[in-house]
Design an enzyme around this catalytic site. Sequence first.
Site, short mmCIF file in Angstrom:
data_model
loop_
_atom_site.label_atom_id
_atom_site.label_comp_id
_atom_site.label_asym_id
_atom_site.label_seq_id
_atom_site.Cartn_x
_atom_site.Cartn_y
_atom_site.Cartn_z
N GLU A 111 -4.25 -6.49 15.09
CA GLU A 111 -3.75 -5.20 14.61
C GLU A 111 -4.87 -4.15 14.68
OE1 GLU A 111 -0.34 -4.90 11.60
OE2 GLU A 111 -2.00 -4.10 10.45
N LYS A 117 9.47 -0.71 13.94
CA LYS A 117 10.07 -0.33 12.65
C LYS A 117 11.17 0.71 12.86
CE LYS A 117 5.95 -0.89 9.75
NZ LYS A 117 4.95 -0.20 8.96
N GLY A 145 -4.88 -1.73 5.12
CA GLY A 145 -4.06 -2.86 4.69
C GLY A 145 -4.69 -4.21 4.99
N HIS A 194 -3.88 -33.26 18.81
CA HIS A 194 -2.69 -33.99 19.27
C HIS A 194 -1.60 -33.03 19.69
CE1 HIS A 194 -4.55 -37.68 17.81
NE2 HIS A 194 -5.01 -36.90 16.85
N LYS A 207 0.85 -1.20 0.00
CA LYS A 207 0.00 0.00 0.00
C LYS A 207 0.88 1.26 0.00
CE LYS A 207 -3.60 2.34 2.60
NZ LYS A 207 -4.49 2.34 3.75
O1 F6P Z 1 2.09 -4.41 9.84
C1 F6P Z 1 1.84 -3.07 9.60
C2 F6P Z 1 1.33 -2.84 8.23
O2 F6P Z 1 1.26 -1.47 8.12
C3 F6P Z 1 -0.01 -3.49 7.92
O3 F6P Z 1 -1.09 -2.79 8.37
C4 F6P Z 1 0.07 -3.61 6.43
O4 F6P Z 1 -0.87 -4.49 5.95
C5 F6P Z 1 1.49 -4.08 6.25
O5 F6P Z 1 2.22 -3.35 7.22
C6 F6P Z 1 2.08 -3.90 4.89
O6 F6P Z 1 2.13 -2.55 4.48
P1 F6P Z 1 2.27 -2.14 2.98
O7 F6P Z 1 1.10 -2.68 2.23
O8 F6P Z 1 2.29 -0.64 2.98
O9 F6P Z 1 3.56 -2.71 2.45
#
Ligand code: F6P
Length: 559
Positions: A354, A495, A268, A385, A203
């Site tokens: 999330e 991050k 996302g 199991h 995204k």
């Molecule tokens: O894990 C955090 C996040 O921002 C998610 O919400 C998202 O789906 C994922 O990272 C990937 O982000 P991107 O599509 O911007 O690469």
Amino acid sequence: MNKAWKTLMAHANDCRTRPISIAEAFNTDIHRFERFSVQWDDLLFDYSKQQITTETLKLLLDVAEAAQLSEKISQLFSGVRLNESEQRAVLHTALRDSTKAPLWVEGENLKEEIGLIQKKMHAFVEAFQAHKKLGVTGAPLKHCLCLGIGGSGLGPTLVCDALAPYKTGDIQVHFISNIDGETLDTVLKKLSPEETFCLISSKTFSTLETKENALKVRSWFEAEFSSKNINRDWMALHWGAVTAAPEKALDWGMSDVHIFPFWPWVGGRFSVWSSIGLPIALSLGMDNFKAFLSGAEAVDRHFKETPFEKNIPVLMGLLGIWNINGLGYSTHAILPYADALKRFPSYCQQLEMESNGKGVDKQGRPLAYQTAPVIWGDVGCDGQHAYMQLLHQGTVVVPVDFLVPVRSRSAHQDLQTLLVANALSQSKALMEGKEDRVTPLKACAGDRPCSTLMFSQLTPRMLGSLLALYEHKVFVQGVLWAVNSFDQWGVELGKQLTQALLPRLTNDVQSSNHFDDKMDSSTEGLLAFFHRHQGSNEQYEGQNSTGYRRDRGDWHRDL
Ligand code: F6P
């Protein structure tokens, strides 16, 4: 806490002092199953084995009303900016709305834009499946390597896996999400650059894991094509992107023809319905992708139109609230009785944890109650199991969702019947338990709550419905907990620290402002161990001994 919540909590207090016996409730109420189950479409939602009474349900419905859930549902579908911290509407439902009705949001008809991108996807899928997409050597492209993580990877991977019997054509789709060189090597070994199309799904087009994998794959292409003296613009033919930042994909060197945009108003973890679903369409065909969307669309209608007492996602959300806030059960297991749904629990993990793993309300005020549970799970019978022992006899009570298809998609219905028998017996055993006065070691407490979602068969439409049910469950809980289910600020800290730590691992003095800053002794100890065993100089001489290039921040076209 409003009056409805207070009354519910007082009732929960009573139930903790004098626990409801679920088995006894069945004995005293012959209509318990009808009362606490919903049949909708080809699906049965049975929640009669939850630790609730009619009063519990009534009080939960009162809480939903006090939170103005109906109004919030209308706002969701009409494009109100429910993601307040990012000032965004939350309109993943528009992506699966097949009606002709326009959806005007801030002067734009979103349905028109969605239709255009779906057409672009359709044309691409048809050409790819018909082997009309050629690589730089003129060979038809046969593989699609998909790079994406979190919401940009989990959905397509789950759906392609779960619906493998619906595959059309012979295009092979491969996924890489993590930055693990061993996985990268394993996948690339199966492919040849000449026949591979690489799709970046991101995204933001800036996620570290996706970016690093893309750089590696780009080098892999580069090595092959330069060894053959191919200097033509292979980037334009072999690469594509699904992103809400198309300008960054253009910058990376992709052709506009292979860029499939989506929009900031698609979160996302809710994006599988958008062009993020392109790998699904490539693997299963556009018709199956549309059938998948239609299953979700049917749930959207159900969610919007059904009174709460028969509304499955509303009930799922309320039961979660009861188990978490009322009874204090802070984990939740999702156990599908079909290998095809092996990835379903991880998908729900991101969706729920999330979205609702929040400790403050929308205004940033600390919450005095628990929000999202720890979601986990795996397929039955395997789990029987492994972890089911703890669920029957352990000290932690774990509410369960059993997901059970009736019909197998194979010729082995006898095995499916066995799977169903196991799922039903587990839910019965959790509820009834077993008394054993002679050998207490063998006794099971019982009264361990569960719901069962039983459905006719795992079709594209049904999978779409199942995912949408969980999405709306998350929405309901977010409203009741007063949190913003659509942001994820907590992910950011990790991050940022990665960026700060990396130079210490690579001995890269220049790119770190804090190279000499001592970290906590645990992190220092781990760094020292890393350097010792990785063979790099412990004295941090500024030598980059890890092979990690400092110019990797470059996400631009520099072929
Ligand atoms: O894990 C955090 C996040 O921002 C998610 O919400 C998202 O789906 C994922 O990272 C990937 O982000 P991107 O599509 O911007 O690469």
